[in-house]
Design a protein around this motif. Structure first.
Motif, mmCIF file in Angstrom:
data_model
loop_
_atom_site.group_PDB
_atom_site.id
_atom_site.type_symbol
_atom_site.label_atom_id
_atom_site.label_comp_id
_atom_site.label_asym_id
_atom_site.label_seq_id
_atom_site.Cartn_x
_atom_site.Cartn_y
_atom_site.Cartn_z
ATOM 1 N N VAL A 144 -4.366 -7.636 6.429
ATOM 2 C CA VAL A 144 -5.215 -6.473 6.174
ATOM 3 C C VAL A 144 -6.524 -6.696 6.910
ATOM 4 C CG1 VAL A 144 -6.431 -5.161 4.406
ATOM 5 C CG2 VAL A 144 -4.124 -6.022 3.952
ATOM 6 N N ASP A 145 -6.958 -5.705 7.643
ATOM 7 C CA ASP A 145 -8.199 -5.779 8.426
ATOM 8 C C ASP A 145 -8.190 -6.954 9.395
ATOM 9 O OD1 ASP A 145 -9.223 -3.523 7.141
ATOM 10 O OD2 ASP A 145 -10.051 -4.733 5.503
ATOM 11 N N GLY A 146 -7.016 -7.297 9.906
ATOM 12 C CA GLY A 146 -6.914 -8.305 10.945
ATOM 13 C C GLY A 146 -7.157 -9.731 10.517
ATOM 14 N N GLY A 147 -7.150 -10.012 9.249
ATOM 15 C CA GLY A 147 -7.431 -11.373 8.810
ATOM 16 C C GLY A 147 -6.341 -11.951 7.941
ATOM 17 N N ARG A 148 -6.669 -13.073 7.304
ATOM 18 C CA ARG A 148 -5.688 -13.739 6.460
ATOM 19 C C ARG A 148 -6.107 -13.792 4.996
ATOM 20 N NH1 ARG A 148 -5.305 -19.671 8.931
ATOM 21 N NH2 ARG A 148 -4.145 -20.195 7.078
ATOM 22 N N ASP A 149 -7.058 -12.913 4.606
ATOM 23 C CA ASP A 149 -7.493 -12.868 3.217
ATOM 24 C C ASP A 149 -6.542 -12.069 2.336
ATOM 25 O OD1 ASP A 149 -9.745 -14.377 3.811
ATOM 26 O OD2 ASP A 149 -10.924 -12.608 4.303
ATOM 27 N N GLU A 150 -5.814 -11.135 2.951
ATOM 28 C CA GLU A 150 -4.856 -10.308 2.226
ATOM 29 C C GLU A 150 -3.819 -9.826 3.234
ATOM 30 O OE1 GLU A 150 -5.473 -7.132 -1.248
ATOM 31 O OE2 GLU A 150 -6.125 -6.359 0.698
ATOM 32 N N ALA A 151 -2.571 -9.694 2.781
ATOM 33 C CA ALA A 151 -1.495 -9.219 3.643
ATOM 34 C C ALA A 151 -0.822 -8.033 2.987
ATOM 35 C CB ALA A 151 -0.485 -10.327 3.904
ATOM 36 N N PRO A 192 0.795 -1.231 0.000
ATOM 37 C CA PRO A 192 0.000 0.000 0.000
ATOM 38 C C PRO A 192 0.826 1.279 0.000
ATOM 39 C CG PRO A 192 -0.078 -1.052 2.146
ATOM 40 C CD PRO A 192 0.602 -2.010 1.213
ATOM 41 N N GLU A 193 2.068 1.201 0.401
ATOM 42 C CA GLU A 193 2.946 2.377 0.414
ATOM 43 C C GLU A 193 4.000 2.290 -0.683
ATOM 44 O OE1 GLU A 193 4.352 2.363 4.445
ATOM 45 O OE2 GLU A 193 2.382 2.897 5.235
ATOM 46 N N GLY A 194 3.778 1.419 -1.649
ATOM 47 C CA GLY A 194 4.759 1.171 -2.699
ATOM 48 C C GLY A 194 5.688 0.045 -2.294
ATOM 49 N N VAL A 195 6.367 -0.535 -3.276
ATOM 50 C CA VAL A 195 7.294 -1.625 -2.990
ATOM 51 C C VAL A 195 8.432 -1.068 -2.135
ATOM 52 C CG1 VAL A 195 8.859 -3.331 -3.986
ATOM 53 C CG2 VAL A 195 6.685 -2.829 -5.109
ATOM 54 N N PRO A 196 8.695 -1.684 -0.981
ATOM 55 C CA PRO A 196 9.726 -1.149 -0.087
ATOM 56 C C PRO A 196 11.131 -1.334 -0.646
ATOM 57 C CG PRO A 196 8.894 -3.224 0.761
ATOM 58 C CD PRO A 196 8.061 -2.880 -0.441
ATOM 59 N N ASN A 197 12.041 -0.528 -0.137
ATOM 60 C CA ASN A 197 13.451 -0.674 -0.481
ATOM 61 C C ASN A 197 13.930 -2.010 0.072
ATOM 62 O OD1 ASN A 197 16.201 -0.595 -0.770
ATOM 63 N ND2 ASN A 197 16.472 1.364 0.256
#
Length: 196
Positions: free
Chosen positions: A52-59, A28-33
Motif C-alpha cells: 500500500v502506497d509503495g511501501g512495506r507497512d501494509e499490503a 480493500p475490495e473484499g476477500v477475494p474468491n
C-alpha cells in the motif's frame, strides 16, 4: 516462458502464512474468491499482493488480470528482469505451482509435455511481478523472469522469479534493489513432475 500456473491456496492458509512477514494484509475490495485454480492462464484473473502506497507497512490482496496489452496488442505476461532496477509497481503472485512445456519425446504426440514446478518444502510460494494500469484493461500484472536455475534449465531457457517467504517483504520494499531478488534458485530448490 511461463504462461500457466496454479493457485490452490485457501484464504486461511494465505492469511496465516502471510502473517510471518509481520506486514498487515488488507482486502480493500473484499476477500477475494479463493476457489482453487487448477490452472490460470494469460488474461485470466487471479490474486496479487502489493504494498500500500509503495511501501512495506501494509499490503493489499486484490484480484487482477494476468497481462496487459503490449506493442501490437500482444499480451505482456512475462517481463525480463535482467539489467533492470524495478522499483515501482512491484507485486507478488501467490501460486502453488507453475508450468513449463517441452516438445514430447513421442513423435506422434499432438501436444507438448507439461511439467509442474513447485518450491520444495512449501505448499505455496510467490512469483515476483509488476502491476500497472492500462487504459484498455484496467490494472493488470505480469510475471518477472530471469536466467534459469539448474532445476529449470533442462526445460526452458528462462524462468519466473520465484520468491520464498523470506523475500516477500523485501520485494514489496522499493528501497531493496530488484536485482538482489531477481535471481535463479540453487539446484534442488524446485521440484518437478510431469503432468501431461
Amino acid at each position: 516462458m511461463c504462461n500457466e500456473a496454479a493457485r490452490r491456496i485457501a484464504i486461511d492458509e494465505l492469511r496465516n502464512d502471510w502473517g510471518e512477514t509481520r506486514i498487515p494484509l488488507v482486502f480493500p475490495e473484499g476477500v477475494p474468491n479463493m476457489a482453487p485454480l487448477e490452472s490460470f492462464r494469460i488474461t485470466d484473473p487471479t490474486i496479487i499482493i502489493r504494498g500500500v502506497d509503495g511501501g512495506r507497512d501494509e499490503a493489499e490482496c486484490l484480484t487482477r488480470r494476468w497481462s496487459w496489452p503490449g506493442a501490437g496488442g500482444r499480451p505482456v505476461y512475462n517481463f525480463r528482469s535482467d539489467g533492470r532496477d524495478v522499483r515501482a509497481g512491484r507485486c507478488l503472485i501467490p501460486v502453488d505451482s507453475f508450468f513449463e512445456f517441452t516438445k514430447s519425446a513421442d513423435p506422434k504426440a499432438k501436444r507438448k509435455d507439461k511439467w509442474a514446478f513447485r518450491l520444495a518444502g512449501h505448499d505455496w510460494f510467490c512469483i515476483a511481478g509488476l502491476w500497472r494500469k492500462d487504459a484498455s484493461v484496467g490494472e493488470a500484472f505480469t510475471m518477472l523472469t530471469c536466467e534459469p536455475g539448474p532445476d529449470i534449465a533442462p526445460y526452458h531457457s528462462r524462468q519466473v522469479v520465484v520468491l520464498g517467504r523470506d523475500a516477500w517483504a523485501d520485494w514489496l520494499d522499493p528501497s531493496v534493489p530488484s536485482a538482489d531478488l531477481c535471481q535463479p534458485l540453487p539446484a534442488g530448490s524446485l521440484t518437478v513432475a510431469q503432468v501431461r
